[in-house]
Motif scaffolding. Structure first.
Motif, short mmCIF file in Angstrom:
data_model
loop_
_atom_site.label_atom_id
_atom_site.label_comp_id
_atom_site.label_asym_id
_atom_site.label_seq_id
_atom_site.Cartn_x
_atom_site.Cartn_y
_atom_site.Cartn_z
N SER A 1 0.84 -1.20 0.00
CA SER A 1 0.00 0.00 0.00
C SER A 1 0.87 1.24 0.00
O SER A 1 2.08 1.17 0.22
N GLY A 2 0.26 2.38 -0.26
CA GLY A 2 0.98 3.65 -0.34
C GLY A 2 1.38 4.19 1.02
O GLY A 2 1.05 3.62 2.07
N CYS A 3 2.09 5.33 1.02
CA CYS A 3 2.60 5.87 2.28
C CYS A 3 1.67 6.93 2.89
O CYS A 3 1.91 7.37 3.99
N LEU A 4 0.62 7.34 2.18
CA LEU A 4 -0.35 8.27 2.73
C LEU A 4 -1.64 7.52 3.03
O LEU A 4 -2.05 6.66 2.25
N PRO A 5 -2.31 7.83 4.15
CA PRO A 5 -3.54 7.11 4.46
C PRO A 5 -4.65 7.43 3.46
O PRO A 5 -4.77 8.55 2.99
N CYS A 6 -5.44 6.43 3.12
CA CYS A 6 -6.59 6.53 2.20
C CYS A 6 -6.21 6.88 0.77
O CYS A 6 -7.06 7.32 0.01
N PHE B 1 1.27 8.40 -3.70
CA PHE B 1 2.71 8.41 -3.46
C PHE B 1 3.10 7.14 -2.71
O PHE B 1 2.39 6.70 -1.82
N VAL B 2 4.23 6.59 -3.08
CA VAL B 2 4.69 5.36 -2.44
C VAL B 2 6.21 5.42 -2.31
O VAL B 2 6.89 5.96 -3.17
N THR B 3 6.71 4.90 -1.19
CA THR B 3 8.16 4.76 -1.01
C THR B 3 8.52 3.30 -1.23
O THR B 3 8.02 2.42 -0.54
N VAL B 4 9.36 3.05 -2.21
CA VAL B 4 9.78 1.70 -2.57
C VAL B 4 11.12 1.42 -1.89
O VAL B 4 12.06 2.19 -2.06
N PRO B 5 11.22 0.34 -1.09
CA PRO B 5 12.50 0.01 -0.45
C PRO B 5 13.59 -0.29 -1.47
O PRO B 5 13.30 -0.60 -2.64
N SER C 1 8.05 7.66 -5.21
CA SER C 1 7.50 7.70 -6.56
C SER C 1 6.04 8.11 -6.53
O SER C 1 5.33 7.90 -5.54
N PHE C 2 5.59 8.70 -7.62
CA PHE C 2 4.19 9.03 -7.83
C PHE C 2 3.59 7.94 -8.71
O PHE C 2 4.04 7.71 -9.83
N ALA C 3 2.59 7.25 -8.20
CA ALA C 3 2.03 6.11 -8.91
C ALA C 3 0.85 6.47 -9.80
O ALA C 3 0.51 5.74 -10.71
N GLY C 4 0.22 7.59 -9.56
CA GLY C 4 -0.95 8.00 -10.33
C GLY C 4 -2.05 8.45 -9.38
O GLY C 4 -1.95 8.28 -8.18
#
Length: 87
Positions: free
Chosen positions: A7-12, A16-20, A42-45
């Motif tokens: 899941s992404g790094c912001l709730p709901c 935006f997602v942080t990839v290890p 990264s910005f996923a959409g």
């Protein structure tokens, strides 16, 4: 290589997602593969309540399996060999 649902790094939202560093994320829009994300932020959409965009993580680490193999030769001798398989 096992895949995991992420899941992404912001709730709901999954915008935006942080990839290890040791993983890559496959981005799916409504269940259809869209693109790959490299390690980092990264910005996923655009996403609405976390239901449009989903991620699957793929590890870049090398796994090694060590297996004992028992076999019989043509002259009826049983041999045990250790085999290491990397994937």
């Amino acid at each position: 290589m096992a895949q995991r649902q992420e899941s992404g790094c912001l709730p709901c939202t999954n915008c935006f997602v942080t990839v290890p560093q040791d993983k890559y994320y496959a981005v799916e829009n409504f269940g259809k593969f869209d693109h790959m994300l490299n390690p980092g932020l990264s910005f996923a959409g655009f996403d609405l309540c976390g239901c449009c965009v989903s991620f699957r993580s793929i590890t870049s680490r090398v796994d090694q399996l060590v297996v004992d193999v028992h076999t019989k030769t043509k002259d009826n001798v049983f041999v045990t060999a250790k085999v290491a398989v990397q994937q």
